[in-house]
Design an enzyme around this catalytic site. Structure first.
Site, PDB file in Angstrom:
ATOM      1  N   LYS A 267       0.542  -1.351  -0.031  1.00 48.83           N
ATOM      2  CA  LYS A 267       0.116  -0.269  -0.009  1.00 48.83           C
ATOM      3  C   LYS A 267       0.994   1.222   0.107  1.00 48.83           C
ATOM      4  O   LYS A 267       2.266   1.356   0.161  1.00 48.83           O
ATOM      5  CB  LYS A 267      -0.890  -0.040   1.291  1.00 48.83           C
ATOM      6  CG  LYS A 267      -2.040  -1.057   1.167  1.00 48.83           C
ATOM      7  CD  LYS A 267      -2.874  -1.051   2.113  1.00 48.83           C
ATOM      8  CE  LYS A 267      -4.041  -2.024   2.423  1.00 48.83           C
ATOM      9  NZ  LYS A 267      -5.087  -1.805   3.417  1.00 48.83           N
TER      10      LYS A 267
ATOM     11  N   TYR B 222     -12.484  -2.439  -3.717  1.00 45.63           N
ATOM     12  CA  TYR B 222     -13.072  -2.541  -2.330  1.00 45.63           C
ATOM     13  C   TYR B 222     -14.451  -2.336  -2.186  1.00 45.63           C
ATOM     14  O   TYR B 222     -15.005  -2.322  -1.077  1.00 45.63           O
ATOM     15  CB  TYR B 222     -12.426  -1.446  -1.441  1.00 45.63           C
ATOM     16  CG  TYR B 222     -11.172  -1.736  -1.050  1.00 45.63           C
ATOM     17  CD1 TYR B 222     -10.712  -2.730  -0.569  1.00 45.63           C
ATOM     18  CD2 TYR B 222     -10.114  -0.671  -0.922  1.00 45.63           C
ATOM     19  CE1 TYR B 222      -9.374  -3.261   0.123  1.00 45.63           C
ATOM     20  CE2 TYR B 222      -8.905  -0.677  -0.434  1.00 45.63           C
ATOM     21  CZ  TYR B 222      -8.583  -2.005  -0.068  1.00 45.63           C
ATOM     22  OH  TYR B 222      -7.408  -2.136   0.684  1.00 45.63           O
TER      23      TYR B 222
ATOM     24  N   ASN C 174      -1.852   0.204   6.815  1.00 43.20           N
ATOM     25  CA  ASN C 174      -1.372  -1.145   7.408  1.00 43.20           C
ATOM     26  C   ASN C 174      -0.613  -1.876   6.321  1.00 43.20           C
ATOM     27  O   ASN C 174      -0.481  -3.170   6.518  1.00 43.20           O
ATOM     28  CB  ASN C 174      -2.728  -1.931   8.129  1.00 43.20           C
ATOM     29  CG  ASN C 174      -3.508  -2.461   6.845  1.00 43.20           C
ATOM     30  OD1 ASN C 174      -3.307  -1.762   5.729  1.00 43.20           O
ATOM     31  ND2 ASN C 174      -4.384  -3.125   7.178  1.00 43.20           N
TER      32      ASN C 174
ATOM     33  N   HIS D  26      -2.414  -5.387   1.837  1.00 43.32           N
ATOM     34  CA  HIS D  26      -3.606  -6.052   1.565  1.00 43.32           C
ATOM     35  C   HIS D  26      -3.120  -7.351   1.008  1.00 43.32           C
ATOM     36  O   HIS D  26      -2.409  -7.637   0.158  1.00 43.32           O
ATOM     37  CB  HIS D  26      -4.416  -5.296   0.443  1.00 43.32           C
ATOM     38  CG  HIS D  26      -5.554  -5.988   0.048  1.00 43.32           C
ATOM     39  ND1 HIS D  26      -6.799  -6.043   0.788  1.00 43.32           N
ATOM     40  CD2 HIS D  26      -5.789  -6.871  -1.128  1.00 43.32           C
ATOM     41  CE1 HIS D  26      -7.538  -6.752   0.123  1.00 43.32           C
ATOM     42  NE2 HIS D  26      -6.948  -7.429  -0.769  1.00 43.32           N
TER      43      HIS D  26
ATOM     44  N   GLU E  65      -9.650 -10.736  -7.244  1.00 39.33           N
ATOM     45  CA  GLU E  65      -8.521  -9.872  -7.339  1.00 39.33           C
ATOM     46  C   GLU E  65      -7.714  -9.721  -8.276  1.00 39.33           C
ATOM     47  O   GLU E  65      -6.939  -8.711  -8.527  1.00 39.33           O
ATOM     48  CB  GLU E  65      -8.279  -9.568  -5.650  1.00 39.33           C
ATOM     49  CG  GLU E  65      -9.161  -9.470  -4.851  1.00 39.33           C
ATOM     50  CD  GLU E  65      -8.720  -9.168  -3.469  1.00 39.33           C
ATOM     51  OE1 GLU E  65      -7.616  -9.348  -3.032  1.00 39.33           O
ATOM     52  OE2 GLU E  65      -9.753  -8.610  -2.609  1.00 39.33           O
TER      53      GLU E  65
HETATM   54  P1  CMP Z   1      -7.255  -4.397   3.810  1.00 34.53           P
HETATM   55  O1  CMP Z   1      -7.238  -5.945   4.151  1.00 34.53           O
HETATM   56  O2  CMP Z   1      -6.831  -3.684   2.616  1.00 34.53           O
HETATM   57  O3  CMP Z   1      -9.062  -4.361   3.468  1.00 34.53           O
HETATM   58  C1  CMP Z   1      -9.942  -3.463   3.699  1.00 34.53           C
HETATM   59  C2  CMP Z   1      -9.116  -2.106   4.569  1.00 34.53           C
HETATM   60  O4  CMP Z   1      -9.874  -1.269   5.264  1.00 34.53           O
HETATM   61  C3  CMP Z   1      -8.099  -2.845   5.570  1.00 34.53           C
HETATM   62  O5  CMP Z   1      -7.088  -3.514   5.056  1.00 34.53           O
HETATM   63  C4  CMP Z   1      -7.841  -1.474   6.588  1.00 34.53           C
HETATM   64  O6  CMP Z   1      -6.806  -0.864   6.254  1.00 34.53           O
HETATM   65  C5  CMP Z   1      -9.038  -0.720   6.064  1.00 34.53           C
HETATM   66  N1  CMP Z   1     -10.006  -0.333   7.370  1.00 34.53           N
HETATM   67  C6  CMP Z   1     -10.058   0.848   7.963  1.00 34.53           C
HETATM   68  N2  CMP Z   1     -10.826   0.681   9.044  1.00 34.53           N
HETATM   69  C7  CMP Z   1     -11.059  -0.613   9.298  1.00 34.53           C
HETATM   70  C8  CMP Z   1     -12.097  -1.046   9.978  1.00 34.53           C
HETATM   71  N3  CMP Z   1     -12.421  -0.597  11.068  1.00 34.53           N
HETATM   72  N4  CMP Z   1     -12.203  -2.504  10.122  1.00 34.53           N
HETATM   73  C9  CMP Z   1     -11.605  -3.282   8.974  1.00 34.53           C
HETATM   74  N5  CMP Z   1     -10.511  -2.637   7.990  1.00 34.53           N
HETATM   75  C10 CMP Z   1     -10.573  -1.312   7.989  1.00 34.53           C
END
Ligand code: CMP
Length: 136
Positions: free
Chosen positions: A12, A52, A115, A118, A129
């Site tokens: 990311k 998403y 984070n 993904h 995906e």
């Molecule tokens: P990712 O695995 O990319 O999938 C969706 C993303 O939403 C997740 O990682 C997080 O970075 C983001 N995100 C932000 N807030 C939340 C939340 N409360 N719960 C889950 N994902 C979140």
């Protein structure tokens, strides 16, 4: 019995911006993943919204799509036995503060939004995906 799988991984914007691309790829390789395909791209917000879409009703959807389209990302097809689950283990919990030691998000993640990586959450979604980014 062999269960060779492919999964989609994204490095990311927060991680690309901090030049962590090579370190994170090394973690995949050390853990037995083969990087079959990869490209560094920047996507439009409209593409992030499509990617998403499963999260479209969530309160964080808009910020999430702004974020994924905010800078360069590296998208990769990873291959390994049980790659989907293995990648989720290696990434660690969505929120870096809940992630176990030795995971990518524990090591590099900044926040639940930033984070660092993904990964597809199921075999079915992995196919969808991978097609999203690599269908030609
Ligand atoms: P990712 O695995 O990319 O999938 C969706 C993303 O939403 C997740 O990682 C997080 O970075 C983001 N995100 C932000 N807030 C939340 C939340 N409360 N719960 C889950 N994902 C979140």
């Amino acid at each position: 019995m062999s269960n060779m799988e492919q999964t989609l991984s994204i490095i990311k914007p927060d991680a690309v911006e901090r030049n962590l691309e090579n370190e994170i790829k090394e973690m995949f390789k050390i853990n037995g993943f083969t990087i079959l395909k990869e490209k560094k791209i920047q996507i439009e917000k409209s593409e992030a919204e499509k990617f998403y879409k499963v999260h479209e009703t969530k309160p964080f959807y808009n910020d999430l799509c702004d974020y994924l389209s905010s800078g360069p990302i590296v998208v990769m097809v990873l291959e390994k036995e049980n790659a989907v689950f293995g990648n989720r283990e290696l990434m660690g919990a969505t929120n870096p503060k809940d992630a176990d030691d030795g995971t990518i998000r524990k090591k590099y993640g900044i926040s639940i939004d930033k984070n660092s990586v993904h990964g597809s959450d199921s075999f079915e979604n992995a196919k969808i995906e991978i097609d999203f980014f690599f269908k030609d």
